[in-house]
Scaffold this active site. Sequence first.
Site, PDB file in Angstrom:
ATOM      1  N   THR A  60       0.895  -1.164   0.029  1.00 44.61           N
ATOM      2  CA  THR A  60      -0.089   0.020   0.204  1.00 44.61           C
ATOM      3  C   THR A  60       0.857   1.302   0.189  1.00 44.61           C
ATOM      4  O   THR A  60       0.586   2.478   0.363  1.00 44.61           O
ATOM      5  CB  THR A  60      -1.229  -0.067   1.243  1.00 44.61           C
TER       6      THR A  60
ATOM      7  N   ARG B 240      -0.919  -4.371   5.608  1.00 44.99           N
ATOM      8  CA  ARG B 240      -1.484  -4.306   7.077  1.00 44.99           C
ATOM      9  C   ARG B 240      -3.082  -3.891   6.865  1.00 44.99           C
ATOM     10  O   ARG B 240      -3.782  -4.248   7.717  1.00 44.99           O
ATOM     11  CB  ARG B 240      -0.800  -3.344   8.107  1.00 44.99           C
TER      12      ARG B 240
ATOM     13  N   ASP C 258       0.454  -8.277   9.099  1.00 44.33           N
ATOM     14  CA  ASP C 258       1.564  -7.172   9.593  1.00 44.33           C
ATOM     15  C   ASP C 258       2.820  -7.914   9.293  1.00 44.33           C
ATOM     16  O   ASP C 258       3.098  -9.044   9.991  1.00 44.33           O
ATOM     17  CB  ASP C 258       1.136  -7.153  10.921  1.00 44.33           C
TER      18      ASP C 258
ATOM     19  N   LYS D 169      16.985   0.503  -2.969  1.00 44.73           N
ATOM     20  CA  LYS D 169      17.736   1.434  -2.029  1.00 44.73           C
ATOM     21  C   LYS D 169      16.868   2.433  -1.230  1.00 44.73           C
ATOM     22  O   LYS D 169      15.569   2.388  -1.648  1.00 44.73           O
ATOM     23  CB  LYS D 169      18.640   2.434  -2.775  1.00 44.73           C
TER      24      LYS D 169
ATOM     25  N   HIS E 214      16.663   1.267 -10.463  1.00 42.34           N
ATOM     26  CA  HIS E 214      15.607   1.391 -11.613  1.00 42.34           C
ATOM     27  C   HIS E 214      16.335   1.972 -12.766  1.00 42.34           C
ATOM     28  O   HIS E 214      16.057   1.944 -13.991  1.00 42.34           O
ATOM     29  CB  HIS E 214      14.232   1.793 -11.453  1.00 42.34           C
TER      30      HIS E 214
ATOM     31  N   GLU F  92      15.002  17.552 -11.200  1.00 36.95           N
ATOM     32  CA  GLU F  92      13.632  17.161 -11.248  1.00 36.95           C
ATOM     33  C   GLU F  92      12.847  18.409 -10.834  1.00 36.95           C
ATOM     34  O   GLU F  92      13.326  19.091 -10.148  1.00 36.95           O
ATOM     35  CB  GLU F  92      13.514  16.068 -10.419  1.00 36.95           C
TER      36      GLU F  92
ATOM     37  N   HIS G  27      21.956   6.180  -8.632  1.00 29.10           N
ATOM     38  CA  HIS G  27      21.590   6.248 -10.096  1.00 29.10           C
ATOM     39  C   HIS G  27      22.721   7.067 -10.814  1.00 29.10           C
ATOM     40  O   HIS G  27      23.103   6.641 -11.843  1.00 29.10           O
ATOM     41  CB  HIS G  27      20.335   7.205 -10.234  1.00 29.10           C
TER      42      HIS G  27
ATOM     43  N   LYS H  49      15.835  18.559  -6.369  1.00 26.20           N
ATOM     44  CA  LYS H  49      14.203  18.488  -6.726  1.00 26.20           C
ATOM     45  C   LYS H  49      13.776  19.969  -6.721  1.00 26.20           C
ATOM     46  O   LYS H  49      14.815  20.828  -6.274  1.00 26.20           O
ATOM     47  CB  LYS H  49      13.808  17.888  -5.355  1.00 26.20           C
TER      48      LYS H  49
HETATM   49  C1  BG6 Z   1      14.022   7.409  -7.365  1.00 26.17           C
HETATM   50  C2  BG6 Z   1      14.163   8.383  -6.036  1.00 26.17           C
HETATM   51  O1  BG6 Z   1      14.776   6.428  -7.073  1.00 26.17           O
HETATM   52  O2  BG6 Z   1      14.156   8.179  -8.525  1.00 26.17           O
HETATM   53  C3  BG6 Z   1      13.224   9.581  -6.378  1.00 26.17           C
HETATM   54  O3  BG6 Z   1      13.984   7.796  -4.854  1.00 26.17           O
HETATM   55  C4  BG6 Z   1      13.423  10.017  -7.735  1.00 26.17           C
HETATM   56  O4  BG6 Z   1      13.221  10.805  -5.606  1.00 26.17           O
HETATM   57  C5  BG6 Z   1      13.480   9.079  -8.664  1.00 26.17           C
HETATM   58  O5  BG6 Z   1      12.208  11.068  -7.912  1.00 26.17           O
HETATM   59  C6  BG6 Z   1      13.616   9.495 -10.171  1.00 26.17           C
HETATM   60  O6  BG6 Z   1      13.443   8.584 -11.255  1.00 26.17           O
HETATM   61  P1  BG6 Z   1      13.045   8.788 -12.667  1.00 26.17           P
HETATM   62  O7  BG6 Z   1      12.785   7.595 -13.207  1.00 26.17           O
HETATM   63  O8  BG6 Z   1      11.636   9.821 -12.535  1.00 26.17           O
HETATM   64  O9  BG6 Z   1      14.279   9.713 -13.035  1.00 26.17           O
END
Ligand code: BG6
Length: 500
Positions: free
Chosen positions: A15, A47, A89, A147, A177, A215, A239, A337
């Site tokens: 969730t 939960r 839980d 992470k 990712h 971002e 990343h 950000k």
């Molecule tokens: C995540 C971070 O791993 O990657 C986020 O925790 C971030 O804070 C995000 O916004 C950015 O991913 P992407 O794929 O939008 O570049």
Amino acid sequence: MSDQQRTVFTIFGSTGDLTYRKLLPAFYNLSHRNRLAEDFVLLCVGRKNYTTEQYLEIALPWLKKGVRFNFTQEAYDAFKKHVRYVVMDMSDPGQYVILKKDYETIQASLHLYYLAVAPEYFEKVARSLRDAGILDDATGHRVIVEKPFGKDLQSAREINRTMTEIFGEANVYRIDHYLGKEMIQNIMTLRFANGMFESVWDKDHIDFVQISATETVGVENRGPYYDQAGALQDMVQNHLFQILSLIAMEAPKSLDAKDIREKQIQVLRNIEGLSKEEITQSLVLGQYVASRDHKWIAYTDEEKVAKDSLTETFAALHVTLKDPNWTGVPFYIRSGKRLRQRATYVVIGFKRQHNDLFAAQNPSQDLLLIKIQPEEGIYFRFNAKKPGYGSEISRVSMDFCQSCNFDNRINTPEAYERLLDEAMSGDDTLFTSWQQVETTWQFAQVISDARNEGLIKLHPYPAGTDGPQAAHDLLMKDHRRWIDYELSEYSETLQHYPND
Ligand code: BG6
């Protein structure tokens, strides 16, 4: 899927933001592409006292927003058949009998557990699965973790020890990712499948490298996590260092995960410029304050963020590599950000020619831009003769836009979709090794110690701008500037910045 074994994929933390935003849409996409076997089960553990129907109803708007194909009722119905919500839980070891019973009825031959939870729960969930006897049978058991793999070097080591003890190193999949992003995978192809690039990929030809992930979003509803992590842990340490290692690594012996990682780790171990003595010169941290037009609030006014928080929402670094191939080449890295623009990209600046035939015309520096998002593509800026009489030159460019083509968008799996698919097939090429994680934690630890000693200042920047002036000064010291996504150079002094 070609795999014949019955697979059950369990999400702990179903969730949470990550599940709604990324994991469920990724499974919808996989179902849409017929990558899930008929009898595949997605077990969502939470939960909250929902039925499966209620859970799916809550997830629906996220799916509609997050899937990459047109959302259709038919595809949704096919996806829904795989999902079961289990009320439990996960922090209570006594409740794992519930799961065990479910697993006994499902009779899967491959289990994957995705820990979409805070790292302090990783060991608890792993131990509870083991103690409930769930891991005893001869079926495959793989665990996927996200992470942050801990809160500092020591806790990361402890978590890793427990996870590898319980599952075995080969079954621990550490997700980053960014490795699932199309253009990040393309970096190796670009470098090693093209003689033209491979032959100029060194200190003799490259003047600098810039890696940016800017971002526009703030911390949204992730205040409690983000306020602990900050930009360095959230973006840079994983990343952006992944990108750095792909840009700077030597050619691996083969395309096997082991060979690629070995070369990536070598780069990470060669990073210089982040020792306690150097860090005050090579690192800039910032935090956003309210925008001038009051459109955006300050970081410290965000929900569930400490009012006196000193967490950085912006980081810029200048590192070099202790590698004869890269001597003297600066790697500038930044992420933040609530910046002006959402863009992730790499800029490679090439050295100017030794001859001065065109010096009088002040030719521009050749630049190679690898666009990771929002567009995916490769862009090269160079000089050409202006048509007509004379030898005047002008800046021109060649542009390969991978994502402009609609068919490409449909054919390109989203990062999580690809990574989940690979984890289910047992291919760990696109996952991170422990050595990579450990090396980057070592830097994080030095930085955190330096901060605790008050060595590093936090620079405010108004939300919606390009970050603190100090980040620009970091490059100005080297007579360089940040290059933006459209390949123009930032001006020297960002007039709209406060003098912080
Ligand atoms: C995540 C971070 O791993 O990657 C986020 O925790 C971030 O804070 C995000 O916004 C950015 O991913 P992407 O794929 O939008 O570049």
